[in-house]
Design a protein around this motif. Sequence first.
Motif, PDB file in Angstrom:
ATOM      1  N   ALA A 273       0.843  -1.189   0.000  1.00  0.00           N
ATOM      2  CA  ALA A 273       0.000   0.000   0.000  1.00  0.00           C
ATOM      3  C   ALA A 273       0.883   1.244   0.000  1.00  0.00           C
ATOM      4  CB  ALA A 273      -0.917   0.015   1.210  1.00  0.00           C
ATOM      5  N   VAL A 274       0.605   2.143  -0.936  1.00  0.00           N
ATOM      6  CA  VAL A 274       1.308   3.419  -1.035  1.00  0.00           C
ATOM      7  C   VAL A 274       0.336   4.526  -0.658  1.00  0.00           C
ATOM      8  CG1 VAL A 274       2.603   4.973  -2.511  1.00  0.00           C
ATOM      9  CG2 VAL A 274       2.736   2.512  -2.888  1.00  0.00           C
ATOM     10  N   THR A 275       0.726   5.346   0.315  1.00  0.00           N
ATOM     11  CA  THR A 275      -0.157   6.407   0.795  1.00  0.00           C
ATOM     12  C   THR A 275       0.521   7.763   0.652  1.00  0.00           C
ATOM     13  OG1 THR A 275      -1.168   4.909   2.413  1.00  0.00           O
ATOM     14  CG2 THR A 275      -1.470   7.273   2.767  1.00  0.00           C
ATOM     15  N   ILE A 276      -0.186   8.686   0.018  1.00  0.00           N
ATOM     16  CA  ILE A 276       0.235  10.089  -0.045  1.00  0.00           C
ATOM     17  C   ILE A 276      -0.856  10.873   0.682  1.00  0.00           C
ATOM     18  CG2 ILE A 276       0.915  12.008  -1.524  1.00  0.00           C
ATOM     19  CD1 ILE A 276       1.383   9.988  -3.771  1.00  0.00           C
ATOM     20  N   PRO A 277      -0.660  11.218   1.954  1.00  0.00           N
ATOM     21  CA  PRO A 277      -1.735  11.840   2.741  1.00  0.00           C
ATOM     22  C   PRO A 277      -2.198  13.187   2.201  1.00  0.00           C
ATOM     23  CG  PRO A 277       0.014  11.006   4.160  1.00  0.00           C
ATOM     24  CD  PRO A 277       0.537  10.965   2.766  1.00  0.00           C
ATOM     25  N   SER A 278      -1.258  13.946   1.628  1.00  0.00           N
ATOM     26  CA  SER A 278      -1.607  15.263   1.104  1.00  0.00           C
ATOM     27  C   SER A 278      -1.120  15.367  -0.336  1.00  0.00           C
ATOM     28  CB  SER A 278      -0.971  16.364   1.967  1.00  0.00           C
ATOM     29  OG  SER A 278      -1.336  17.650   1.497  1.00  0.00           O
ATOM     30  N   ALA A 279      -1.932  14.839  -1.246  1.00  0.00           N
ATOM     31  CA  ALA A 279      -1.616  14.886  -2.677  1.00  0.00           C
ATOM     32  C   ALA A 279      -2.293  16.108  -3.278  1.00  0.00           C
ATOM     33  CB  ALA A 279      -2.097  13.615  -3.370  1.00  0.00           C
ATOM     34  N   ARG A 280      -1.492  17.049  -3.754  1.00  0.00           N
ATOM     35  CA  ARG A 280      -2.046  18.276  -4.335  1.00  0.00           C
ATOM     36  C   ARG A 280      -2.363  18.054  -5.812  1.00  0.00           C
ATOM     37  NH1 ARG A 280       1.864  23.093  -4.177  1.00  0.00           N
ATOM     38  NH2 ARG A 280       2.199  22.589  -6.386  1.00  0.00           N
ATOM     39  N   LEU A 293     -14.400   9.464 -23.134  1.00  0.00           N
ATOM     40  CA  LEU A 293     -13.599  10.575 -22.624  1.00  0.00           C
ATOM     41  C   LEU A 293     -12.999  10.210 -21.269  1.00  0.00           C
ATOM     42  CD1 LEU A 293     -12.806  13.411 -23.489  1.00  0.00           C
ATOM     43  CD2 LEU A 293     -14.737  14.294 -22.164  1.00  0.00           C
ATOM     44  N   ALA A 294     -11.716  10.476 -21.136  1.00  0.00           N
ATOM     45  CA  ALA A 294     -10.993  10.161 -19.899  1.00  0.00           C
ATOM     46  C   ALA A 294     -10.338  11.424 -19.356  1.00  0.00           C
ATOM     47  CB  ALA A 294      -9.943   9.082 -20.150  1.00  0.00           C
ATOM     48  N   GLN A 295      -9.857  11.320 -18.115  1.00  0.00           N
ATOM     49  CA  GLN A 295      -9.172  12.438 -17.481  1.00  0.00           C
ATOM     50  C   GLN A 295      -7.788  12.002 -17.019  1.00  0.00           C
ATOM     51  OE1 GLN A 295     -11.154  13.666 -13.810  1.00  0.00           O
ATOM     52  NE2 GLN A 295     -11.988  11.607 -13.504  1.00  0.00           N
ATOM     53  N   SER A 296      -6.825  12.884 -17.240  1.00  0.00           N
ATOM     54  CA  SER A 296      -5.457  12.683 -16.758  1.00  0.00           C
ATOM     55  C   SER A 296      -5.206  13.691 -15.652  1.00  0.00           C
ATOM     56  CB  SER A 296      -4.442  12.878 -17.891  1.00  0.00           C
ATOM     57  OG  SER A 296      -4.635  11.926 -18.908  1.00  0.00           O
ATOM     58  N   LEU A 297      -4.752  13.197 -14.509  1.00  0.00           N
ATOM     59  CA  LEU A 297      -4.542  14.041 -13.337  1.00  0.00           C
ATOM     60  C   LEU A 297      -3.121  13.862 -12.833  1.00  0.00           C
ATOM     61  CD1 LEU A 297      -7.844  12.827 -11.817  1.00  0.00           C
ATOM     62  CD2 LEU A 297      -7.466  15.252 -12.255  1.00  0.00           C
ATOM     63  N   SER A 298      -2.546  14.933 -12.322  1.00  0.00           N
ATOM     64  CA  SER A 298      -1.199  14.832 -11.755  1.00  0.00           C
ATOM     65  C   SER A 298      -0.979  15.959 -10.756  1.00  0.00           C
ATOM     66  CB  SER A 298      -0.129  14.877 -12.856  1.00  0.00           C
ATOM     67  OG  SER A 298      -0.178  16.106 -13.553  1.00  0.00           O
ATOM     68  N   GLY A 299       0.038  15.770  -9.935  1.00  0.00           N
ATOM     69  CA  GLY A 299       0.348  16.779  -8.936  1.00  0.00           C
ATOM     70  C   GLY A 299       1.537  16.351  -8.097  1.00  0.00           C
ATOM     71  N   VAL A 300       1.631  16.904  -6.911  1.00  0.00           N
ATOM     72  CA  VAL A 300       2.765  16.642  -6.031  1.00  0.00           C
ATOM     73  C   VAL A 300       2.262  16.171  -4.676  1.00  0.00           C
ATOM     74  CG1 VAL A 300       4.230  18.323  -7.198  1.00  0.00           C
ATOM     75  CG2 VAL A 300       2.848  19.051  -5.241  1.00  0.00           C
TER      76      VAL A 300
END
Length: 321
Positions: A273-280, A293-300
């Motif tokens: 399990a990989v957890t990013i508690p605060s993914a912006r 139609l699809a969506q691509s999302l990314s952040g830090v």
Amino acid sequence: MGAGDFQFGVKKESSFGTPVTVDRFFEYSGDVMPVRPIPGRTEGTPLRVGSRARRASRVVPYTDHCEGTVELDVMSKGFGFWLEHMLPSVATTGAGPYTHTATEGTSSSALVGKSFTAQFNAPLHPAGTNQPMTFAGGKIPSWTLGCDVDGMLVLSLDLWFASFATGTALATASYPSSMKNFAWSHGVVSVGGSAIDITSFSVEVNQGGQTDRKQIRGNSAPKEPTPGRLEISWSLEADFDSLTQFNRVHDTDVADLSAAIVATFTNGTDIIAVTIPSARFDEFDFSGEEFGLAQSLSGVGEYDGTNSPITIAYTTADATP
């Protein structure tokens, strides 16, 4: 052994850059010889009569470092070896299965003093004669963990080494018994506590390390790299089935820009399990075919003031990482 007998073994070092005999082995993908020594050249350019070209004797050769990228399918056994080199603090709980949980810890200096030796076999062609390539002072400046539909959960490791040798005997490879893959069908990803259907997930961590620590000290061996600012980035793709994720990206309230992302892969009693508690959520784009139609999302990934900005929990039959 023959021309197809490639192998990859590792072992933790007691002292940075002091090679040890490898005894843990991994199946790997991609380039069959993924690590290369990088030569260094210190050159002088004096002027003198005789030729306009630089004189051949005015160079001092040395080995700068070694580098490369290796890809591993994440398996139900053995993966724990990498945890302390990816995230410095590892705690173990349970009594079979065991859960090894890796976090950022309280200090980046926890990565200092942790290194490993790696050995690959690069059989000579066409004879098939074994040619071991052994690398010491191993570090992982950055890594990526991800999975796509119809694919395995894959760990990509950017490797850095201080030195290499070609005369070390090839270790005898052995692998854990009854290993299992984590595949796309084993995965569940949640955003903000709600599971979403995805087609692709990836998280990348850059240690921000200083890998070019050459100093005048009587030799050309690089000093141990030191870590810097931790940089975490993530991406996922999914059907454009609502405005929920779209709104995260375009919300004007900073508190609503972030949500926890948890990617869990379960195969029987084996779990990662990989957890990013605060993914912006920073970027949104439309993708997909004409009728889907699809969506691509990314952040830090950022520090929320309490939790490790990224955590990997690995549940396995392995008692130790």
